[in-house]
Design a protein around this motif. Structure first.
Motif, PDB file in Angstrom:
ATOM      1  N   GLU A 231       9.487  62.789 -30.718  1.00 52.35           N
ATOM      2  CA  GLU A 231      10.799  63.294 -30.296  1.00 52.35           C
ATOM      3  C   GLU A 231      11.497  62.275 -29.398  1.00 52.35           C
ATOM      4  O   GLU A 231      10.906  61.765 -28.460  1.00 52.35           O
TER       5      GLU A 231
ATOM      6  N   ALA B  28      15.588  72.069 -24.303  1.00 50.55           N
ATOM      7  CA  ALA B  28      15.855  73.346 -24.981  1.00 50.55           C
ATOM      8  C   ALA B  28      14.546  74.099 -25.242  1.00 50.55           C
ATOM      9  O   ALA B  28      14.500  75.321 -25.085  1.00 50.55           O
ATOM     10  N   GLU B  29      13.493  73.393 -25.618  1.00 49.18           N
ATOM     11  CA  GLU B  29      12.194  74.039 -25.840  1.00 49.18           C
ATOM     12  C   GLU B  29      11.620  74.581 -24.535  1.00 49.18           C
ATOM     13  O   GLU B  29      11.045  75.670 -24.503  1.00 49.18           O
TER      14      GLU B  29
ATOM     15  N   VAL C 136      16.483  68.205 -26.880  1.00 48.78           N
ATOM     16  CA  VAL C 136      15.570  69.030 -27.678  1.00 48.78           C
ATOM     17  C   VAL C 136      14.395  69.500 -26.819  1.00 48.78           C
ATOM     18  O   VAL C 136      14.015  70.667 -26.854  1.00 48.78           O
ATOM     19  N   VAL C 137      13.838  68.597 -26.023  1.00 51.19           N
ATOM     20  CA  VAL C 137      12.708  68.943 -25.157  1.00 51.19           C
ATOM     21  C   VAL C 137      13.141  69.962 -24.111  1.00 51.19           C
ATOM     22  O   VAL C 137      12.455  70.964 -23.878  1.00 51.19           O
TER      23      VAL C 137
ATOM     24  N   GLU D 190      13.592  77.713 -23.822  1.00 50.24           N
ATOM     25  CA  GLU D 190      13.225  78.777 -24.758  1.00 50.24           C
ATOM     26  C   GLU D 190      11.883  79.399 -24.383  1.00 50.24           C
ATOM     27  O   GLU D 190      11.723  80.622 -24.423  1.00 50.24           O
ATOM     28  N   CYS D 191      10.938  78.574 -23.988  1.00 52.99           N
ATOM     29  CA  CYS D 191       9.635  79.086 -23.546  1.00 52.99           C
ATOM     30  C   CYS D 191       9.794  79.921 -22.280  1.00 52.99           C
ATOM     31  O   CYS D 191       9.195  80.983 -22.152  1.00 52.99           O
TER      32      CYS D 191
ATOM     33  N   TRP E 267       3.015  76.106 -26.484  1.00 50.00           N
ATOM     34  CA  TRP E 267       4.261  76.631 -27.033  1.00 50.00           C
ATOM     35  C   TRP E 267       4.601  75.760 -28.240  1.00 50.00           C
ATOM     36  O   TRP E 267       4.991  74.612 -28.088  1.00 50.00           O
ATOM     37  N   LYS E 268       4.422  76.307 -29.417  1.00 48.90           N
ATOM     38  CA  LYS E 268       4.639  75.570 -30.660  1.00 48.90           C
ATOM     39  C   LYS E 268       3.715  74.345 -30.706  1.00 48.90           C
ATOM     40  O   LYS E 268       2.788  74.238 -29.922  1.00 48.90           O
TER      41      LYS E 268
ATOM     42  N   SER F 216       4.999  68.044 -25.037  1.00 49.56           N
ATOM     43  CA  SER F 216       4.440  69.328 -25.431  1.00 49.56           C
ATOM     44  C   SER F 216       4.704  70.325 -24.309  1.00 49.56           C
ATOM     45  O   SER F 216       4.610  69.972 -23.131  1.00 49.56           O
ATOM     46  N   VAL F 217       5.018  71.543 -24.673  1.00 46.98           N
ATOM     47  CA  VAL F 217       5.293  72.603 -23.700  1.00 46.98           C
ATOM     48  C   VAL F 217       4.122  73.576 -23.717  1.00 46.98           C
ATOM     49  O   VAL F 217       3.666  73.986 -24.781  1.00 46.98           O
TER      50      VAL F 217
ATOM     51  N   MET G 283       5.785  67.859 -29.812  1.00 46.09           N
ATOM     52  CA  MET G 283       6.976  67.298 -30.454  1.00 46.09           C
ATOM     53  C   MET G 283       6.746  65.813 -30.736  1.00 46.09           C
ATOM     54  O   MET G 283       7.275  64.941 -30.054  1.00 46.09           O
TER      55      MET G 283
END
Length: 112
Positions: free
Chosen positions: A66, A74-75, A71-72, A78-79, A59-60, A42-43, A63
């Protein structure tokens, strides 16, 4: 031991905060460790002046299940792009113990 930072020189944030900023490869290894344990990544993020408060913004959603480190990562990126002045941390939730298995600040933000 020369890389360990002085306690009084800067603010401390959770695990690894006494060490120099992690490289992208070191962050990736921590994400792989989190995934290998079966923890849910989790972010979270928060403004630096609120960092010692109990709650950070999520943030969202976490996951759940996952299996891809990319993917982690990248999140996390992005955050960081969405909130460049915030602290961004990665949390690994352990389903079995119903607690955090790991939590550490990945990005300290431009203002910290």
């Amino acid at each position: 031991m020369a890389d360990v930072q002085e306690y009084r020189t800067s603010r401390r944030y959770e695990l690894f905060s006494y060490l120099p900023q992690m490289t992208p490869e070191q962050i990736r290894k921590q994400v792989l460790y989190l995934i290998s344990k079966g923890w849910n990544p989790s972010v979270e993020h928060v403004e630096p002046h609120r960092s010692m408060e109990r709650f950070w913004y999520m943030w969202k959603l976490p996951m759940f299940g996952e299996q891809s480190a990319e993917v982690v990562l990248a999140e996390l990126e992005e955050c960081r792009r969405a909130y460049p002045d915030h602290l961004v941390r990665l949390v690994g939730y352990d389903n079995y113990t119903q607690s955090q298995g790991i939590a550490f600040v990945v990005y300290r933000g431009q203002g910290s």
